[in-house]
Every structure is written in structure tokens, then in C-alpha cells.
Design an enzyme around this catalytic site. Structure first.
Site, PDB file in Angstrom:
ATOM      1  N   THR A   7     -17.978 -26.711   3.898  1.00 21.97           N
ATOM      2  CA  THR A   7     -17.377 -25.408   4.192  1.00 21.97           C
ATOM      3  C   THR A   7     -16.467 -25.015   3.029  1.00 21.97           C
ATOM      4  O   THR A   7     -16.058 -25.871   2.243  1.00 21.97           O
ATOM      5  CB  THR A   7     -16.544 -25.469   5.489  1.00 21.97           C
ATOM      6  OG1 THR A   7     -16.095 -24.166   5.839  1.00 21.97           O
ATOM      7  CG2 THR A   7     -15.332 -26.366   5.360  1.00 21.97           C
ATOM      8  N   ASN A   9     -14.076 -22.769   4.252  1.00 22.55           N
ATOM      9  CA  ASN A   9     -13.098 -22.176   5.172  1.00 22.55           C
ATOM     10  C   ASN A   9     -11.773 -22.951   5.060  1.00 22.55           C
ATOM     11  O   ASN A   9     -11.694 -24.126   5.414  1.00 22.55           O
ATOM     12  CB  ASN A   9     -13.675 -22.254   6.592  1.00 22.55           C
ATOM     13  CG  ASN A   9     -12.741 -21.704   7.650  1.00 22.55           C
ATOM     14  OD1 ASN A   9     -11.531 -21.926   7.600  1.00 22.55           O
ATOM     15  ND2 ASN A   9     -13.299 -21.001   8.609  1.00 22.55           N
ATOM     16  N   GLU A  40     -29.492 -21.513   6.606  1.00 24.06           N
ATOM     17  CA  GLU A  40     -29.651 -20.743   7.841  1.00 24.06           C
ATOM     18  C   GLU A  40     -29.366 -21.667   9.023  1.00 24.06           C
ATOM     19  O   GLU A  40     -29.963 -22.739   9.139  1.00 24.06           O
ATOM     20  CB  GLU A  40     -31.083 -20.211   7.937  1.00 24.06           C
ATOM     21  CG  GLU A  40     -31.194 -19.088   8.936  1.00 24.06           C
ATOM     22  CD  GLU A  40     -32.632 -18.648   9.166  1.00 24.06           C
ATOM     23  OE1 GLU A  40     -32.879 -17.997  10.184  1.00 24.06           O
ATOM     24  OE2 GLU A  40     -33.485 -18.970   8.318  1.00 24.06           O
ATOM     25  N   ASP A  69     -19.804 -27.481  13.717  1.00 24.97           N
ATOM     26  CA  ASP A  69     -20.318 -26.237  14.284  1.00 24.97           C
ATOM     27  C   ASP A  69     -19.704 -26.067  15.667  1.00 24.97           C
ATOM     28  O   ASP A  69     -19.654 -27.017  16.442  1.00 24.97           O
ATOM     29  CB  ASP A  69     -21.845 -26.273  14.375  1.00 24.97           C
ATOM     30  CG  ASP A  69     -22.398 -24.892  14.667  1.00 24.97           C
ATOM     31  OD1 ASP A  69     -22.223 -24.003  13.815  1.00 24.97           O
ATOM     32  OD2 ASP A  69     -22.977 -24.682  15.751  1.00 24.97           O
ATOM     33  N   SER A  70     -19.226 -24.868  15.935  1.00 22.72           N
ATOM     34  CA  SER A  70     -18.474 -24.636  17.171  1.00 22.72           C
ATOM     35  C   SER A  70     -18.947 -23.394  17.889  1.00 22.72           C
ATOM     36  O   SER A  70     -19.628 -22.542  17.304  1.00 22.72           O
ATOM     37  CB  SER A  70     -16.988 -24.416  16.864  1.00 22.72           C
ATOM     38  OG  SER A  70     -16.483 -25.415  16.061  1.00 22.72           O
ATOM     39  N   PHE A 148      -8.339 -16.592  15.819  1.00 21.51           N
ATOM     40  CA  PHE A 148      -9.496 -15.798  15.402  1.00 21.51           C
ATOM     41  C   PHE A 148     -10.523 -15.806  16.530  1.00 21.51           C
ATOM     42  O   PHE A 148     -10.304 -16.436  17.576  1.00 21.51           O
ATOM     43  CB  PHE A 148     -10.108 -16.372  14.111  1.00 21.51           C
ATOM     44  CG  PHE A 148     -10.771 -17.712  14.318  1.00 21.51           C
ATOM     45  CD1 PHE A 148     -10.015 -18.859  14.450  1.00 21.51           C
ATOM     46  CD2 PHE A 148     -12.156 -17.817  14.408  1.00 21.51           C
ATOM     47  CE1 PHE A 148     -10.635 -20.088  14.658  1.00 21.51           C
ATOM     48  CE2 PHE A 148     -12.777 -19.046  14.611  1.00 21.51           C
ATOM     49  CZ  PHE A 148     -12.009 -20.180  14.735  1.00 21.51           C
ATOM     50  N   GLY A 149     -11.631 -15.130  16.289  1.00 26.01           N
ATOM     51  CA  GLY A 149     -12.752 -15.167  17.245  1.00 26.01           C
ATOM     52  C   GLY A 149     -12.326 -14.836  18.672  1.00 26.01           C
ATOM     53  O   GLY A 149     -11.685 -13.810  18.920  1.00 26.01           O
TER      54      GLY A 149
HETATM   55  P1  IMP Z   1     -17.931 -22.042  13.630  1.00 24.62           P
HETATM   56  O1  IMP Z   1     -19.169 -22.815  13.846  1.00 24.62           O
HETATM   57  O2  IMP Z   1     -16.705 -22.894  13.590  1.00 24.62           O
HETATM   58  O3  IMP Z   1     -18.019 -21.100  12.472  1.00 24.62           O
HETATM   59  O4  IMP Z   1     -17.737 -21.128  14.926  1.00 24.62           O
HETATM   60  C1  IMP Z   1     -18.719 -20.161  15.339  1.00 24.62           C
HETATM   61  C2  IMP Z   1     -18.055 -19.049  16.131  1.00 24.62           C
HETATM   62  O5  IMP Z   1     -17.508 -19.573  17.339  1.00 24.62           O
HETATM   63  C3  IMP Z   1     -16.900 -18.368  15.413  1.00 24.62           C
HETATM   64  O6  IMP Z   1     -17.339 -17.302  14.636  1.00 24.62           O
HETATM   65  C4  IMP Z   1     -16.052 -17.882  16.569  1.00 24.62           C
HETATM   66  O7  IMP Z   1     -16.536 -16.650  17.024  1.00 24.62           O
HETATM   67  C5  IMP Z   1     -16.277 -18.925  17.639  1.00 24.62           C
HETATM   68  N1  IMP Z   1     -15.203 -19.941  17.596  1.00 24.62           N
HETATM   69  C6  IMP Z   1     -15.316 -21.225  17.163  1.00 24.62           C
HETATM   70  N2  IMP Z   1     -14.133 -21.854  17.234  1.00 24.62           N
HETATM   71  C7  IMP Z   1     -13.255 -20.946  17.720  1.00 24.62           C
HETATM   72  C8  IMP Z   1     -11.859 -21.011  18.000  1.00 24.62           C
HETATM   73  O8  IMP Z   1     -11.166 -22.025  17.831  1.00 24.62           O
HETATM   74  N3  IMP Z   1     -11.327 -19.872  18.475  1.00 24.62           N
HETATM   75  C9  IMP Z   1     -12.019 -18.732  18.682  1.00 24.62           C
HETATM   76  N4  IMP Z   1     -13.305 -18.613  18.422  1.00 24.62           N
HETATM   77  C10 IMP Z   1     -13.936 -19.718  17.947  1.00 24.62           C
END
Ligand code: IMP
Length: 194
Positions: A7, A9, A40, A69-70, A148-149
Site C-alpha cells: 500500500t 496509504n 485488480e 483488505d477490509s 473515513f468511509g
Molecule cells: P480497504 O480494503 O481497507 O481499502 O477498505 C475498503 C473499503 O471499506 C473502504 O473504502 C471503506 O469504504 C471501507 N472501510 C474499510 N475500513 C474502514 C474503516 O475503518 N472505517 C470506515 N470504512 C472502512
């Protein structure tokens, strides 16, 4: 030991550095490691997507790599938005879309959980995936300005995630839980190596 995190980030890097520095592990961003990949994420599970990201970096440098991944899984929506959390609505409108789609769902059926899968690939190519989660409830309106998110609509007890300070959130969050599991794994891994 040096580990490359798949990442750029800065928030994820800071959190990983805080957690892993007591083990003497240095976390490098993929930029610092001299790689630039953006595969992808077409897996159907968090584990698959975390592995896709980790493998893309590992194949280029053959050093230890971690990737996470979240997403948010809402029970009343059969686990949606799940792996599609980032793509559920245009950026900046995720909370609004979720609130709209859940407007008929009563308070007691608004349970949800954030999930993080973290993939680790060691220098020899051995893959390990660990999962952390954090249970909560989807509120009826946005609250707070941190994070965020989906943070403003994710209620953890009396407060939304967006009303918590970053350290308070990290102490209970899905990502924190997954990273701490990886901490335990790496602690044993390092002991086996020495
Ligand atoms: P990533 O895989 O960590 O990039 O997460 C994918 C998406 O899940 C993000 O764009 C958010 O929309 C949501 N997300 C993941 N973790 C969080 C968090 O801790 N707070 C809020 N949204 C989250």
C-alpha cells in the site's frame, strides 16, 4: 526483518509501524521498496483480495510482504456491501447510500461488523491469512467527523467510529485486531527463525 506493505496509504502504514516496531520489524511502503502495482481486486472474499495485493508485490521483489483488505458487512443486507464496500456508491456518498438502503430496517436488526483480512507472504513464498473484526450497529444518521468511509454511521457502543480519536479506534478496530494477530504470528515466526 523488513516487510513491504502492499500500500501507499499513509494511515495504514502508520498503524502497521506502531504495531510492528516493538518486534524490530521495519515496514516499508511499496513506493519505498521501489515497486508500483495496482492489481485488480476481483476476489470474492477479503482473503482473496488481500492475497491478490500481496502476491502482486511479492512476485516483483521476493521479500516478505503484507497486504490487507477490509470492508463492512451488514447482517440485514446479507453481508453487503462486504468486498464491494469501496465501490458501493460514489466516493463521499457511501454513508448516504447505506442509510438510504437501510431506512426501513428497525434498530434491533441493524447489526454489522467491520472485517479485515491481512495476508503475509514470507521470503520463501509461504502464504498466511489472518482475520480481525469489530462488531457494531448501523445508526440512522451520520455522526462525527474523524475517520473515513463508513465511520460516521458505524456505532460502536454509544459513539460512532467517526466520534472516536484515532488511537481509540485503532484499539478496537477490525484492522487493529488483524494486525495484532499478525503481530503474534510474526513474534513466533521470528523465534522459529532464530
Ligand atoms: P480497504 O480494503 O481497507 O481499502 O477498505 C475498503 C473499503 O471499506 C473502504 O473504502 C471503506 O469504504 C471501507 N472501510 C474499510 N475500513 C474502514 C474503516 O475503518 N472505517 C470506515 N470504512 C472502512
Amino acid at each position: 526483518m523488513k516487510i513491504v506493505m502492499a500500500t501507499n496509504n499513509q494511515n495504514k502504514l502508520r498503524e502497521a509501524r506502531e504495531i510492528f516496531s516493538p518486534l524490530g520489524i521495519e515496514i516499508l511502503s511499496q513506493k519505498e521498496a521501489g515497486v508500483s502495482v495496482n492489481p485488480e481486486e476481483n476476489g470474492t472474499t477479503f482473503a482473496e483480495n488481500a492475497l491478490i495485493k500481496a502476491r502482486a508485490v511479492y512476485e516483483l521483489i521476493h521479500l516478505p510482504v503484507i497486504a490487507d483488505d477490509s470492508g463492512l458487512c451488514v447482517d440485514a443486507l446479507n453481508g453487503a456491501p462486504g468486498v464491494y464496500s469501496a465501490r458501493y456508491a460514489p466516493e463521499g456518498l457511501l454513508c448516504e447510500a447505506l442509510l438510504e438502503n437501510m431506512k426501513e430496517i428497525p434498530a434491533e436488526q441493524r447489526t454489522a461488523r467491520f472485517v479485515t483480512d491481512v495476508a503475509f507472504i514470507d521470503e520463501s513464498g509461504k502464504e498466511t491469512v489472518l482475520e480481525g473484526d469489530c462488531p457494531g450497529v448501523i445508526g440512522f444518521e451520520k455522526r462525527g467527523t474523524n475517520g473515513f468511509g463508513y465511520d460516521p454511521v458505524f456505532m460502536y457502543g454509544e459513539k460512532s467510529f467517526a466520534e472516536l480519536e484515532p488511537e481509540q479506534k485503532n484499539a478496537v478496530s477490525h484492522r487493529g485486531a488483524a494486525f495484532r494477530k499478525l503481530y503474534d504470528y510474526l513474534k513466533n515466526y521470528q523465534q522459529e527463525e532464530t
